[in-house]
Design a protein around this motif. Structure first.
Motif: not given
Ligand code: TYM
Length: 328
Positions: A63-71, A275-294
């Motif tokens: 799930a985390e790989y996919l969230a990082c953008g591996i297609d 702040e910068d680490i969080n800005a980087f992680c936030a969108p990935i974190r959201k995608r991880i949650a979405d993909i993990t549920a599927d």
């Protein structure tokens, strides 16, 4: 077309080291090359995980790989244990891997020191399995972080040795790949060394804002420079190295100038870095949650990847069997 391959052990979650050391390069390369990305669950057996544990970790990392953008439309994403041909190639490579050279591998020597009660043959032959992972797809480029350099050396050595023994030019020598001109080492923020799960200093892509802030604010520093333009001691250099990775150049330069002028306030630097680490992680974190549920989607990706990777691996194993003198 050249082939790119990379892998990761399923031990917990992806951290910034994994991302900037390997995953980011891979995501960039998947548009241009034939790409394989896999989860090294056989490698993780050296620590004797429980079945549930393996299942869960593999799913998490997928799930985390996919969230990082591996297609999965571009790259073949698979689980190592789904491709049994890898185990056969591992056996052949082991026949030409010598005890002395395996014992000299730094990560093996570290394990011997750290876990004297579990020095198993899997640990010793870790480089042969890693070489089999790479050679089974005849990969040319392997995105990895600096910590994998020695394993990559071994993979090249095993490829050359196979070619020499059988008088063929079959396996290409796999090169490590990094986006910059040198291998990436994402530092830990605890004073020295690299970021890693077993080092206990990792910032994970799923960490929430509060956790990130807490980890960064805890980072080791010193009492500050007293001489202008002084060289940075390791703990401080690590903070700057991290900033170079996740922050803009302007931000980095701002704090670097402050450091050089002996006006640095580490508290400000850390706040900005968090702040910068969080800005980087936030969108990935959201995608991880979405993909993990599927679950169904993750399962489909793994199955499709297993079929594609197995087909390619079967070609290699057939050739290798013929070269060695077995029936293809
Ligand atoms: P692993 O699971 O420890 O780490 C996966 C990838 O993340 C990189 N990495 C880092 N890069 C920079 N700085 C860091 N602090 C950092 N921490 C981790 C690693 O270099 C790696 O690229 N043996 C491999 C897995 C593997 C593999 C392979 C990789 C098995 N077979 C074949 C490539 C090709 C490993 O343990 O990585």
């Amino acid at each position: 077309m050249e082939t790119v391959l990379s892998g990761i052990r399923p031990t917990g979650n992806l951290h910034l080291g994994n991302y900037f050391g390997a995953v980011r390069s891979f995501v960039k390369l998947q548009d241009e090359y034939e790409c394989f990305f896999f989860i090294a669950d056989w490698h993780s057996l050296t620590t004797h995980p429980r079945p549930d544990n393996i299942r869960q970790s593999v799913k998490t990392i997928l799930a985390e790989y996919l969230a990082c953008g591996i297609d999965p439309e571009k790259a073949t994403i698979y689980v190592q244990s789904d491709v049994r041909e890898v185990a056969e190639l591992y056996l052949y490579l082991n026949m030409n891997a010598y005890l002395g050279e395996l014992e000299r591998v730094t990560s093996f020597k570290d394990k011997v020191r750290k876990q004297p009660d579990n020095i198993n043959a899997g640990l010793l032959t870790y480089p042969s399995l890693m070489a089999a992972d790479i050679l089974i797809h005849k990969a040319n480029r392997v995105p990895v972080g600096k910590d994998q350099e020695q394993n990559m050396e071994m993979a090249r050595k095993f490829a050359r040795r196979f070619n020499t023994i059988y008088g063929v030019e079959y396996f290409p020598e796999p090169a490590s790949f990094h986006l910059a001109d040198r291998a990436v080492k994402v530092p830990g923020l605890d004073g020295s060394g690299k970021m890693g799960k077993s080092e206990g200093n990792a910032i994970y892509l799923i960490d929430d804002e509060k956790t990130i802030r807490k980890k960064v604010m805890k980072a080791v520093t010193d009492s500050g420079p007293t001489i202008p333009n002084a060289e940075k001691p390791e703990p401080v250099a690590n903070l700057f190295a991290m900033m170079e990775i996740v922050s803009t150049k302007d931000t980095y330069d701002h704090f670097n100038d402050k450091y050089n002028a002996c006006e640095i306030r580490y508290g400000d630097l850390k706040k900005q870095l968090a702040e910068d680490i969080n800005a980087f992680c936030a969108p990935i974190r959201k995608r991880i949650a979405d993909i993990t549920a599927d679950d169904a989607y993750i399962d489909k990706v793994a199955r499709t990847g297993a079929d594609k990777a197995s087909e390619n691996a079967a070609h290699t194993i057939n050739d290798v069997r013929r070269i060695i003198g077995f029936r293809p």
